[in-house]
Motif scaffolding. Sequence first.
Motif, mmCIF file in Angstrom:
data_model
loop_
_atom_site.group_PDB
_atom_site.id
_atom_site.type_symbol
_atom_site.label_atom_id
_atom_site.label_comp_id
_atom_site.label_asym_id
_atom_site.label_seq_id
_atom_site.Cartn_x
_atom_site.Cartn_y
_atom_site.Cartn_z
ATOM 1 N N GLN A 247 -6.013 -13.952 9.502
ATOM 2 C CA GLN A 247 -7.336 -14.451 9.134
ATOM 3 C C GLN A 247 -8.427 -13.413 9.359
ATOM 4 N N ILE A 248 -8.063 -12.231 9.801
ATOM 5 C CA ILE A 248 -9.043 -11.202 10.119
ATOM 6 C C ILE A 248 -9.917 -10.881 8.898
ATOM 7 N N LEU A 270 -8.921 -9.375 5.080
ATOM 8 C CA LEU A 270 -9.841 -8.352 5.562
ATOM 9 C C LEU A 270 -10.887 -8.023 4.509
ATOM 10 N N ARG A 271 -12.167 -8.128 4.910
ATOM 11 C CA ARG A 271 -13.285 -7.841 4.007
ATOM 12 C C ARG A 271 -14.077 -6.619 4.446
ATOM 13 N N ASP A 323 -2.483 -4.589 3.733
ATOM 14 C CA ASP A 323 -3.136 -5.346 2.660
ATOM 15 C C ASP A 323 -4.639 -5.084 2.680
ATOM 16 N N VAL A 324 -5.131 -4.459 1.613
ATOM 17 C CA VAL A 324 -6.566 -4.192 1.487
ATOM 18 C C VAL A 324 -7.106 -4.795 0.199
ATOM 19 N N SER A 325 -6.416 -5.762 -0.340
ATOM 20 C CA SER A 325 -6.792 -6.321 -1.640
ATOM 21 C C SER A 325 -8.115 -7.075 -1.600
ATOM 22 N N SER A 326 -8.504 -7.578 -0.437
ATOM 23 C CA SER A 326 -9.766 -8.329 -0.340
ATOM 24 C C SER A 326 -10.891 -7.504 0.278
ATOM 25 N N LEU A 327 -10.652 -6.218 0.521
ATOM 26 C CA LEU A 327 -11.630 -5.368 1.198
ATOM 27 C C LEU A 327 -12.876 -5.186 0.348
ATOM 28 N N GLU A 328 -14.056 -5.386 0.983
ATOM 29 C CA GLU A 328 -15.343 -5.228 0.305
ATOM 30 C C GLU A 328 -16.129 -4.035 0.827
ATOM 31 N N ILE A 329 -16.055 -3.770 2.132
ATOM 32 C CA ILE A 329 -16.759 -2.637 2.735
ATOM 33 C C ILE A 329 -15.754 -1.750 3.455
#
Length: 678
Positions: A247-248, A270-271, A323-329
Amino acid sequence: MSGPSSIIICLMLSMWTVLVPASSHPQHSQCKLTQRAALCNNSNLTSVPEGLPRTTEELQLHHNLIRTLHDNSLRYPSLTTLSLACNHVELLHANAFQYCKFLTSLNLANNHLYMSYPETSNALKTLPRIKILDLSENTLDEEMAAVLLENLTSLEYLNLSGNLLRRLDETSFRDLRRVKELDLQRNLLFEIDNAFDATPGLQRLNLAFNYLPCLTDFHMTQLVVLNASHNFIEWFISRQDVNVTFQIETLDLSDNKLLFFPFLPNASRLRNLYLSHNTVSFYEHLADDAAFPNLTATITFYNLRRNNTILTATLWDDSLHGDVSSLEILDLRGNQLQYFPRGFIRQMPSLSRLRMCSNCLERLNLTSEQFSGSLCELDVSNNRLKEIAADDVTLRALGNLTDLNVSLNDLDCLSSGLLFNLPSLRSADFSYNNIGICLPEEVEAGAGVAWNATASLRRLFLKGCHLERLPRSAFSGLSLTHLELSDNPGLRGQQSIKSLSATLHHLGLGNTHVGDLDFAAFPNLKSLNISRNSIARLPASVASLDLKQLDLRDNKLSSIPSAQADKLASKLHTVFLTGNPFNCCQTEWFRTFTTTKTVHMVGQSDIECTDLYQTRSIRDYPSFFCHEETGESIFWYILLFVPVCISLVGILMIVFLTVKPKVIHKSIKKKYFKPTSY
């Protein structure tokens, strides 16, 4: 007993019965009562005030002198919030909270709980509804903290920052089943051994400013925010055998000693990933390098206590980043990155902000990297870039890019379509490159860049770009609010800036040798930088502007006319004046600025003035040395006049003694040589 005497005694007794109760209890006149809160901060109280309304729900006692909380100190059954921060609390008696069964928030920060922590622990155990507890800055070690936290099963927020915790294990927080947020920053932590296995509800964990060397078994799937910045972490490795989605959302590993990109969970939300100021690099290029035939390719991590293998990683495989698919920053400022591994950026379809300043990038190909269309900020400043390549299709895909910073690189040219095909670009910083401004027909020939290519541009930075000439139509069609052209000495063609007169709010012309530009043509200007331009007289047009900030540093100003100073002082908020040879006897402007409370003179103590051969701080110069009418110093005239007068007096005395010595002799003889009486 006579009548009058008995009456006096009765009056004294009645007064005694009235005064004794009032004097036997602490006064609470220092407390401010508002609704159901009592604010008794900074009142020099040595005990909890009595006599407050029994309906009091919040009691604040910050910055007092309370040392002990006695059994009967708190007789407020409705109390839910109590703050004793910044006192001298050493002891809480076992029944200190016997009347406070509804207390949910207790702040004991910055006290001396280490002195009697076993007794204080007994008092905390009587709080069945406590949810928020602040024990920060109490000189507690891990054993003391464990005792104080026994049976506090209702806690949801715990602050232990600023203590002396060194090592945590599975017993440290074993009773904190409901805790959601835990603050452990600014301790001495160097080891964490399954310390959070007993906290399944923990969502926010702060481990910043400690001494942790690594985090190699991260398996807290429920955690949402982890701040482990400002440690000595060289490795961050998530447990790879966990099939649950972590959930990080925010992971902060900035200001550590990371060598490799962190091994993130295989599945996460991760965002925000902050990795600035480490030594992260990619090493895939070493795997095929014949110069390192004996280079180790893998590394195995062990749990030394149980002697079980937890991970074997191929060091030179740059795809090991989870997994960095949801990374925004993604913040990678201040590392040692020379390139992006193949497909690295492609795996971040949601990336909106990439911060890569202060690295070692030599080339950036936006096309091959396949940046996402969601990108709105790209910062690759202070690298070694010689080229930024992109085709038109890629640039059109970056339709959301609003901020581009490529300053402090080695760029000689840009793609001709870079600005034409970025329709949303609002801020572009090309400072300290060798990029010129050219006309549209010159762009086609590849001679430079036309800055009027994108109508959305509002902020343009061209500091230190070796600009020599501004074409008259350089900024036509633009609606810039911020234009920075400083550090381009000898810049010609300032007339082209006048096309921005209706929109410009900030203009930077420092160190450009600007001379005759009429600033009155910029009615909306709020900030002006004309520092380092050898200006001897402040342009009259400057005073007519509605400026809030003015930079006049390092010019040749000897004074500022009073009329201009009065106008500027009524509008300015910030002014820079250091580095000018001001006249010590023409400082009326200085008094105008100092007496105007809304004006901040940056570096006021460093503003100097010159009086003939002497330079000193302008605020320390004695004004009585100056002639009011001419504005010149009379100090040196005085110094010259005094020796002349002394010399003349000496000469007259010598002449007088030489011409009439007998007269003086007779005079002395007549006065002192008298006959005696005997």
